[in-house]
Design a protein around this motif. Structure first.
Motif: not given
Length: 440
Positions: A385-403
């Protein structure tokens, strides 16, 4: 060189707490019950009379005659009785236009008690000192009310700045008065503030695209709480609420089926209602303060266009096709309802317009699953509910899911995907006789 701003009329309401004596409480209660009885008599007259004989003039004459012959009916002022007639007629017009259901019978225990004062000149408002004011209620007398906002009274009143009327409303916390205020203010110029996208959620009530999230400072779920409204109560109030609920359950166990609620049980129910109303009042106050701060800070506010009635539908299903995770979905529905997302958007709509800003809506699909850095969409990127991690191997951005969702909302607006502005949306009308999809 100075230029004068254009003037525009503004109509709004202001609600204040009344301080009544026991005798005044009985008088206002009697007027409220008489107003409810007037509505029910009008409803019976309208439904039992043939269509060719339904005339408001006949109903008006019947009301005048009843006020002369029936003592308890005559406690309601004449202007308040006329207001009930006008409101009932407007309710049918809204039904015919497809904006509401048919007017119904108003039961004694399930109806909000209220009395209308349609004429502002009858109020005779006067400020006593910094914290209190006095208002005149027809057939009741002078009543003190809490002065929390400057009102156009006395030398500040005029044709363009005045109070046009009021309504007395009773809730679990007592009687309040809602003033109808009309003012002439300078039109707000274009707001110079920045753009911001807002994701409305549960863990973070208002997540902003620039990271300045707004939280009410209370946890969204409490292990010792039975309702999400309890998060607005302090520990002592929560403990008292738990004791009252146990007392109500104990006293209810002695009531037989079909038996009338005892006086002691009704008193306990009223005490629980007062605590619930306190929590609701605090939540609404937080919404007002937060939305006002946002409207003053940002010039363009972008939100998602959510279909809230469909989001809070039950997952029970049918007998042949039962639903799954019904209890979890029920808890989520309660959390969504208690956050009152629709009320937040409504406040933002008129407050941004008042300060010269604009509010836009964008489509909601995939705003929570799309990476705001690369635009890659995968269901697995939303870890919880609170975490987002991009699964794109060229990106990998992570942060708060609502943000992340708030950044996507703002990006959709900048790419030209904004829908019709909330202030100018058209009203969708149903055909006559067709009921709404969700019960009210």
């Amino acid at each position: 060189m100075t230029t004068e701003r254009a003037q525009e009329k503004r109509q709004f309401g202001h609600r204040a707490r009344l301080t009544l004596t026991p005798a005044q409480v009985r008088l206002v209660d009697a007027q409220a019950h008489a107003a409810r009885a007037t509505w029910n008599l009008l409803h019976d007259f309208w439904t039992m009379t043939p269509k060719c004989r339904r005339f408001l003039k006949a109903a008006d004459e019947a009301i005048r005659q009843a006020r002369k012959e029936i003592d308890w009916f005559g406690v309601l002022p004449a202007q308040a009785a006329q207001a009930v007639l006008k409101t009932y007629h407007q309710a049918w017009k809204s039904c015919w236009e497809g904006r509401a259901d048919e007017p119904n019978f108003k039961a004694r225990l399930r109806t909000v008690m209220s009395v209308d004062v349609p004429q502002g000149r009858d109020l005779q408002i006067k400020r006593v000192h910094r914290r209190w004011g006095m208002v005149n209620i027809p057939k009741v007398g002078r009543i003190r009310f809490r002065w929390t906002k400057d009102l156009p009274v006395g030398k500040h009143a005029g044709n363009d700045n005045r109070i046009t009327g009021a309504r007395l409303v009773k809730d679990a916390l007592g009687w309040h008065i809602a003033f109808r205020v009309q003012t002439l203010d300078a039109a707000a110029g274009p707001h110079p503030g920045p753009e911001v996208g807002i994701d409305i959620g549960i863990n973070i009530p208002l997540a902003l695209s620039d990271g300045n999230h707004h939280d009410h400072g209370r946890p969204s779920r409490l292990p010792d709480s039975t309702s999400d409204r309890d998060k607005w109560l302090n520990p002592d109030e929560k403990a008292r609420l738990l004791r009252l609920e146990r007392r109500a359950a104990y006293r209810k166990s002695f009531r037989k089926r079909g038996e009338k609620t005892s006086r002691r049980l009704q008193i306990t129910y009223n005490q629980i209602k007062r605590l619930r109303a306190t929590a609701t009042r605090r939540a609404t106050d937080w919404q007002h303060q937060t939305t006002t701060r946002l409207a003053r800070t940002y010039g363009v506010i972008v939100v998602e266009k959510l279909d809230i009635p469909n989001m809070v539908k039950s997952a029970k299903g049918t007998i042949t096709a039962p639903g799954k995770n019904v209890a979890q979905k029920s808890g989520l529905n309660r959390s969504i309802s208690q956050e009152a997302w629709g009320r937040t958007v409504t406040m933002l709509t008129y407050k941004t317009a008042r300060h010269g800003g604009t509010l836009h809506r964008v489509p909601a699909p995939n705003t929570s699953l799309r990476c705001s850095a690369c635009g890659f969409i995968t269901p697995g990127s939303r870890r919880d509910q609170a975490t987002f991690v991009c699964e794109n191997p060229d990106c990998g951005w992570s942060g708060n899911a609502d943000h992340n969702a708030a950044r996507n909302v703002l990006h959709l607006y900048r790419m030209g995907h904004a829908l019709i502005p909330a202030a100018g949306r058209a009203v969708v009308r149903r055909p006559r006789g067709v009921k709404p999809a969700t019960a009210r």
